[in-house]
Motif scaffolding. Sequence first.
Motif, PDB file in Angstrom:
ATOM      1  N   TYR A 103      28.399  55.253  57.750  1.00 39.76           N
ATOM      2  CA  TYR A 103      29.618  55.286  56.529  1.00 39.76           C
ATOM      3  C   TYR A 103      30.121  54.236  56.446  1.00 39.76           C
ATOM      4  O   TYR A 103      30.158  53.996  55.094  1.00 39.76           O
ATOM      5  CB  TYR A 103      30.478  55.760  56.787  1.00 39.76           C
ATOM      6  CG  TYR A 103      30.296  57.809  56.468  1.00 39.76           C
ATOM      7  CD1 TYR A 103      29.684  58.205  55.885  1.00 39.76           C
ATOM      8  CD2 TYR A 103      31.980  58.899  56.710  1.00 39.76           C
ATOM      9  CE1 TYR A 103      29.319  59.257  55.899  1.00 39.76           C
ATOM     10  CE2 TYR A 103      31.444  59.710  56.634  1.00 39.76           C
ATOM     11  CZ  TYR A 103      30.052  60.366  56.144  1.00 39.76           C
ATOM     12  OH  TYR A 103      30.609  62.199  55.120  1.00 39.76           O
ATOM     13  N   SER A 104      29.439  52.804  56.354  1.00 38.43           N
ATOM     14  CA  SER A 104      30.056  51.412  56.154  1.00 38.43           C
ATOM     15  C   SER A 104      29.240  51.217  55.048  1.00 38.43           C
ATOM     16  O   SER A 104      27.915  51.959  54.767  1.00 38.43           O
ATOM     17  CB  SER A 104      29.010  50.871  57.075  1.00 38.43           C
ATOM     18  OG  SER A 104      29.519  49.691  56.414  1.00 38.43           O
ATOM     19  N   PRO A 105      29.700  50.767  54.391  1.00 39.55           N
ATOM     20  CA  PRO A 105      29.571  50.489  52.915  1.00 39.55           C
ATOM     21  C   PRO A 105      27.692  49.633  52.670  1.00 39.55           C
ATOM     22  O   PRO A 105      26.954  50.154  51.673  1.00 39.55           O
ATOM     23  CB  PRO A 105      30.046  49.280  52.134  1.00 39.55           C
ATOM     24  CG  PRO A 105      31.087  49.094  53.395  1.00 39.55           C
ATOM     25  CD  PRO A 105      31.622  50.318  53.633  1.00 39.55           C
ATOM     26  N   LEU A 144      28.012  40.873  52.126  1.00 39.16           N
ATOM     27  CA  LEU A 144      28.981  41.599  51.520  1.00 39.16           C
ATOM     28  C   LEU A 144      30.124  41.346  52.611  1.00 39.16           C
ATOM     29  O   LEU A 144      31.097  40.472  51.881  1.00 39.16           O
ATOM     30  CB  LEU A 144      29.186  42.864  52.083  1.00 39.16           C
ATOM     31  CG  LEU A 144      30.031  43.545  51.506  1.00 39.16           C
ATOM     32  CD1 LEU A 144      30.776  43.604  50.550  1.00 39.16           C
ATOM     33  CD2 LEU A 144      29.781  45.145  52.373  1.00 39.16           C
ATOM     34  N   ALA A 145      30.306  40.619  53.411  1.00 40.50           N
ATOM     35  CA  ALA A 145      31.044  39.722  54.602  1.00 40.50           C
ATOM     36  C   ALA A 145      31.950  39.069  53.886  1.00 40.50           C
ATOM     37  O   ALA A 145      33.169  38.295  53.878  1.00 40.50           O
ATOM     38  CB  ALA A 145      30.964  39.487  55.640  1.00 40.50           C
ATOM     39  N   CYS A 146      30.659  37.392  53.737  1.00 40.47           N
ATOM     40  CA  CYS A 146      31.055  36.393  52.838  1.00 40.47           C
ATOM     41  C   CYS A 146      31.303  36.437  51.203  1.00 40.47           C
ATOM     42  O   CYS A 146      32.356  35.824  50.727  1.00 40.47           O
ATOM     43  CB  CYS A 146      29.340  35.486  52.855  1.00 40.47           C
ATOM     44  SG  CYS A 146      29.199  35.022  54.081  1.00 40.47           S
ATOM     45  N   ILE A 174      23.153  41.560  44.788  1.00 37.10           N
ATOM     46  CA  ILE A 174      24.292  41.762  44.724  1.00 37.10           C
ATOM     47  C   ILE A 174      25.946  41.575  44.707  1.00 37.10           C
ATOM     48  O   ILE A 174      27.040  41.359  44.105  1.00 37.10           O
ATOM     49  CB  ILE A 174      23.968  43.731  44.780  1.00 37.10           C
ATOM     50  CG1 ILE A 174      23.308  44.122  43.633  1.00 37.10           C
ATOM     51  CG2 ILE A 174      25.644  44.047  44.367  1.00 37.10           C
ATOM     52  CD1 ILE A 174      22.732  46.011  44.075  1.00 37.10           C
ATOM     53  N   TYR A 175      25.941  41.781  46.237  1.00 36.57           N
ATOM     54  CA  TYR A 175      26.757  40.902  47.292  1.00 36.57           C
ATOM     55  C   TYR A 175      27.002  39.559  47.090  1.00 36.57           C
ATOM     56  O   TYR A 175      27.016  38.488  47.724  1.00 36.57           O
ATOM     57  CB  TYR A 175      26.999  40.850  49.022  1.00 36.57           C
ATOM     58  CG  TYR A 175      27.195  42.215  49.277  1.00 36.57           C
ATOM     59  CD1 TYR A 175      27.605  43.288  48.072  1.00 36.57           C
ATOM     60  CD2 TYR A 175      25.686  42.926  49.809  1.00 36.57           C
ATOM     61  CE1 TYR A 175      27.691  44.921  48.354  1.00 36.57           C
ATOM     62  CE2 TYR A 175      26.093  44.617  50.160  1.00 36.57           C
ATOM     63  CZ  TYR A 175      26.909  45.380  49.783  1.00 36.57           C
ATOM     64  OH  TYR A 175      26.717  46.710  49.104  1.00 36.57           O
ATOM     65  N   ASP A 176      26.546  38.725  45.834  1.00 35.81           N
ATOM     66  CA  ASP A 176      26.180  37.079  46.497  1.00 35.81           C
ATOM     67  C   ASP A 176      25.252  36.481  46.775  1.00 35.81           C
ATOM     68  O   ASP A 176      25.932  35.250  47.440  1.00 35.81           O
ATOM     69  CB  ASP A 176      27.603  36.695  45.527  1.00 35.81           C
ATOM     70  CG  ASP A 176      27.339  36.850  44.527  1.00 35.81           C
ATOM     71  OD1 ASP A 176      26.702  37.089  43.696  1.00 35.81           O
ATOM     72  OD2 ASP A 176      28.820  36.784  44.301  1.00 35.81           O
TER      73      ASP A 176
ATOM     74  N   ALA B 372      30.810  46.174  43.449  1.00 33.99           N
ATOM     75  CA  ALA B 372      29.832  46.127  44.898  1.00 33.99           C
ATOM     76  C   ALA B 372      31.036  45.498  45.768  1.00 33.99           C
ATOM     77  O   ALA B 372      31.014  44.826  47.769  1.00 33.99           O
ATOM     78  CB  ALA B 372      28.341  46.210  44.425  1.00 33.99           C
ATOM     79  N   LYS B 373      30.824  43.892  44.529  1.00 36.83           N
ATOM     80  CA  LYS B 373      31.350  42.974  45.214  1.00 36.83           C
ATOM     81  C   LYS B 373      33.203  43.113  45.882  1.00 36.83           C
ATOM     82  O   LYS B 373      33.561  42.319  47.593  1.00 36.83           O
ATOM     83  CB  LYS B 373      31.220  41.907  44.308  1.00 36.83           C
ATOM     84  CG  LYS B 373      30.284  40.992  44.555  1.00 36.83           C
ATOM     85  CD  LYS B 373      29.467  39.812  43.948  1.00 36.83           C
ATOM     86  CE  LYS B 373      30.267  39.496  42.010  1.00 36.83           C
ATOM     87  NZ  LYS B 373      28.576  39.490  42.124  1.00 36.83           N
ATOM     88  N   ALA B 374      33.389  43.576  45.624  1.00 44.11           N
ATOM     89  CA  ALA B 374      34.839  44.066  45.355  1.00 44.11           C
ATOM     90  C   ALA B 374      35.342  45.154  46.332  1.00 44.11           C
ATOM     91  O   ALA B 374      36.019  45.133  47.806  1.00 44.11           O
ATOM     92  CB  ALA B 374      36.038  44.471  44.439  1.00 44.11           C
ATOM     93  N   GLU B 375      34.628  45.899  46.644  1.00 45.67           N
ATOM     94  CA  GLU B 375      34.534  47.727  47.561  1.00 45.67           C
ATOM     95  C   GLU B 375      33.628  47.840  48.690  1.00 45.67           C
ATOM     96  O   GLU B 375      33.754  48.145  49.436  1.00 45.67           O
ATOM     97  CB  GLU B 375      35.308  48.774  46.437  1.00 45.67           C
ATOM     98  CG  GLU B 375      36.694  48.402  45.891  1.00 45.67           C
ATOM     99  CD  GLU B 375      37.975  48.418  46.984  1.00 45.67           C
ATOM    100  OE1 GLU B 375      37.167  49.467  47.571  1.00 45.67           O
ATOM    101  OE2 GLU B 375      38.257  47.800  46.319  1.00 45.67           O
ATOM    102  N   GLY B 376      32.893  46.334  48.136  1.00 41.93           N
ATOM    103  CA  GLY B 376      31.601  46.446  49.131  1.00 41.93           C
ATOM    104  C   GLY B 376      30.358  47.837  48.627  1.00 41.93           C
ATOM    105  O   GLY B 376      28.664  47.751  48.736  1.00 41.93           O
ATOM    106  N   VAL B 377      30.882  49.435  48.410  1.00 37.99           N
ATOM    107  CA  VAL B 377      29.963  49.952  47.956  1.00 37.99           C
ATOM    108  C   VAL B 377      28.767  49.493  46.918  1.00 37.99           C
ATOM    109  O   VAL B 377      29.726  49.603  45.532  1.00 37.99           O
ATOM    110  CB  VAL B 377      30.696  51.192  47.485  1.00 37.99           C
ATOM    111  CG1 VAL B 377      29.280  53.131  48.036  1.00 37.99           C
ATOM    112  CG2 VAL B 377      32.153  51.902  48.896  1.00 37.99           C
ATOM    113  N   VAL B 378      28.323  50.529  46.861  1.00 39.54           N
ATOM    114  CA  VAL B 378      27.119  50.200  45.640  1.00 39.54           C
ATOM    115  C   VAL B 378      26.782  51.430  44.944  1.00 39.54           C
ATOM    116  O   VAL B 378      26.539  52.072  45.315  1.00 39.54           O
ATOM    117  CB  VAL B 378      25.470  49.469  45.979  1.00 39.54           C
ATOM    118  CG1 VAL B 378      24.719  49.120  44.576  1.00 39.54           C
ATOM    119  CG2 VAL B 378      25.716  48.130  46.870  1.00 39.54           C
TER     120      VAL B 378
END
Lengths: 430, 430
Positions: A103-105, A144-146, A174-176, B372-378
């Motif tokens: 369930y984690s993103p 994502l954490a970063c 997507i998460y840079d 996605a960058k803000a909340e994690g979910v894509v």
Amino acid sequence: MMHKITLPSDEVPKKWYNINPDLPVPLPAPKNPEEGGNLENLPKLFSKGVLEQEMSQERWIKIPKEVREVYKMIGRPSPLFRAKRLEEILDTPAKIFYKREDYSPTGSHKLNTAIAQAYYAKKDGVERLTTETGAGQWGTALSLACSMMDMDCTVYMVRVSFNQKPFRKTIMQIYDGEVIPSPSNKTEFGRKMLAENPDHPGSLGIAISEAMQDALNDDNVYYTLGSVLNHVLLHQTVIGLETKKQLEIAGETPDVMIGCVGGGSNFGGAIFPFIKDQIDGKIDCKFIAAEPHSCPTLTKGEYCYDFGDTAGMTPLMKMYTLGHDFVPPSVHAGGLRYHGMAPQVALLVHEGLVEGRSVHQKHTFQSGLDFAKAEGVVPAPETTHALKVAMDEARECKKTGEEKTIVVSFSGHGMLDLQGYDDYINGKIV
Amino acid sequence: MMHKITLPSDEVPKKWYNINPDLPVPLPAPKNPEEGGNLENLPKLFSKGVLEQEMSQERWIKIPKEVREVYKMIGRPSPLFRAKRLEEILDTPAKIFYKREDYSPTGSHKLNTAIAQAYYAKKDGVERLTTETGAGQWGTALSLACSMMDMDCTVYMVRVSFNQKPFRKTIMQIYDGEVIPSPSNKTEFGRKMLAENPDHPGSLGIAISEAMQDALNDDNVYYTLGSVLNHVLLHQTVIGLETKKQLEIAGETPDVMIGCVGGGSNFGGAIFPFIKDQIDGKIDCKFIAAEPHSCPTLTKGEYCYDFGDTAGMTPLMKMYTLGHDFVPPSVHAGGLRYHGMAPQVALLVHEGLVEGRSVHQKHTFQSGLDFAKAEGVVPAPETTHALKVAMDEARECKKTGEEKTIVVSFSGHGMLDLQGYDDYINGKIV
């Protein structure tokens, strides 16, 4: 009947559980190899926060408010599900529960420690984190954490994975996250490898070396690791702490707890909070670490000091190991292809508190299919190892008539690992 | 601050909400085309249960116990999340909530109706369901629903998608769905198409025709549809009913509710339970249906009778339509490429209760990245359409200083749609 046990956001644990003071014998300290120096590098590689945790003997370590807020944001506490339909199909008197880290993103438990590691690094003022990734779950979580901590992230991805798994790269982007196929020309070691072979496919060992070198060369950069180390397992204890509360709500005590093991962080995080109860005689639980037949660290490895990486840049750690130059055959559960084992988990196996059990991937994929058809969720190839053992245990209960409570740490979903299922369905995994 | 509002399993709604008796004007009935017969085919295509629901004027329709149990099993009620970090990044006084339909095992809301349709078909004694799929979400959901109800499932998948999206096929096969590239030699219509062009790429229209023919030719088989029809939207009202309860717990009333629309089932399911409150003056909410600029059914279409499919095998329905022979350009949000609109949603737009708004995919992918960058979910490419509108509304609140409560139906995740993100990141979507 409860199908899922949820906890509200404010029940995210306030403290991580550190198993060190409760281990049956003291954890052997890491040490320098003869050529020396590796221990001395640690403060250049890791944050003050996690190094302190690495050695701590405090049983409870406060989760910083900021980390706890992000845990809430990503949806923690994760729910505990009862696999009622699977029980019916197996026709077992056992009850099967599974803790939903998928369930984690990012789809796995890895984010629990990525957030904490990024937080402590940020606190030390560094601006960038490096790491390696093979299967891709860890690189995804750290990216994502970063992003959440407004830091840069560099992921050295084994070149062959980089080419074979284009969407793993995409999700990190997507998460840079900056995703660099390794070996690369960004580091001295990478350039050396490329000079030897311009088409080098790369390896996890090389990627680790590159990520470490990158961090050592820059004061503004730390290196991070997604498993094995004490602080990583510490951060993952949110899984077990939540599970404990959820089982209490369900009125259950565990008779069998199962997780898959690569480096050991998912398994350790899930079971550590139950170990003291076991030692104190409050529960009578069998803890099973499920590993791949092709990388049988616990069942075939030796309990001794060895390097954590292939290149020998880490300190020596006492653990079960197949040898740091062991190259596991290619299996789809890339997250379980590791020659060693978290020292804390290794010690519990050595002391007889945890049983290691190896399973073949032709059986684990079938368990994954059976589980998906029964419960809907498609498990990650890594997770299917735990499910295979859980189903075996449940079938055993059918024979004996025992109404055991079986708890599985469901470490992640398989949405980005469907190639393995496709190969299995088409008879390519035998 | 609550990050997520969960509801326990036993709060899964006991009844679906049927909007028909509460529509501001009666819903125009479907009718036969001049060449006739299409209405008469319905009992051969659909179960008694859903056909009764299709015409029903009862406001509340009991969810069968068996369906409710499966809803619980797949994790319903789904949580409602607050997008606190996104709010901070947008620096908006608005509150943004999102309802997590991506938590379904198949990754979207589609399973809510798939389970119900499979249940009613099983009750009539049929042994197999057929359907078409383009993007793949619907075929995936129906495959799992059939697996859970011990029925067979045949999915006619547009050949070009079948070839381009191998993992969509894999996940349907995991659930034992039979996936057939369309046009196929399984049906008369398919054979005709293949005779004209052995390399025919297929189309949704052809796949629908094949799935319907397959069902019409066999008494043991029904056809199923994943959107548009009243009974489909009825089943999806569990989304809105849960959201209503969750907003009450959060102490909020919605000022803006947003969903993406292809056929309209996600949007309808999310907002219908709020429409009567709006008509009764209990809330003052703006309802926005977000559609692709390239398939602008609500914003550019005509409100008139048209076929639901390309081949003209369905009854005529009064709806907004771009013409049943309209071929939408290829966009990554395959689930939104539909020429028509659910008649119930269309009526609400025509009566001014719902606003249609079209957004360009180059902006929606950026919104997906930002989210996605803000909340994690894509988010799924479809879902990014709703998010783009939500962010626009939140930015507007920043200008006006209004503390609006914005609720987004988060219809699905994008784990199996990363190609679109990859294209966007690499500048291929302009």
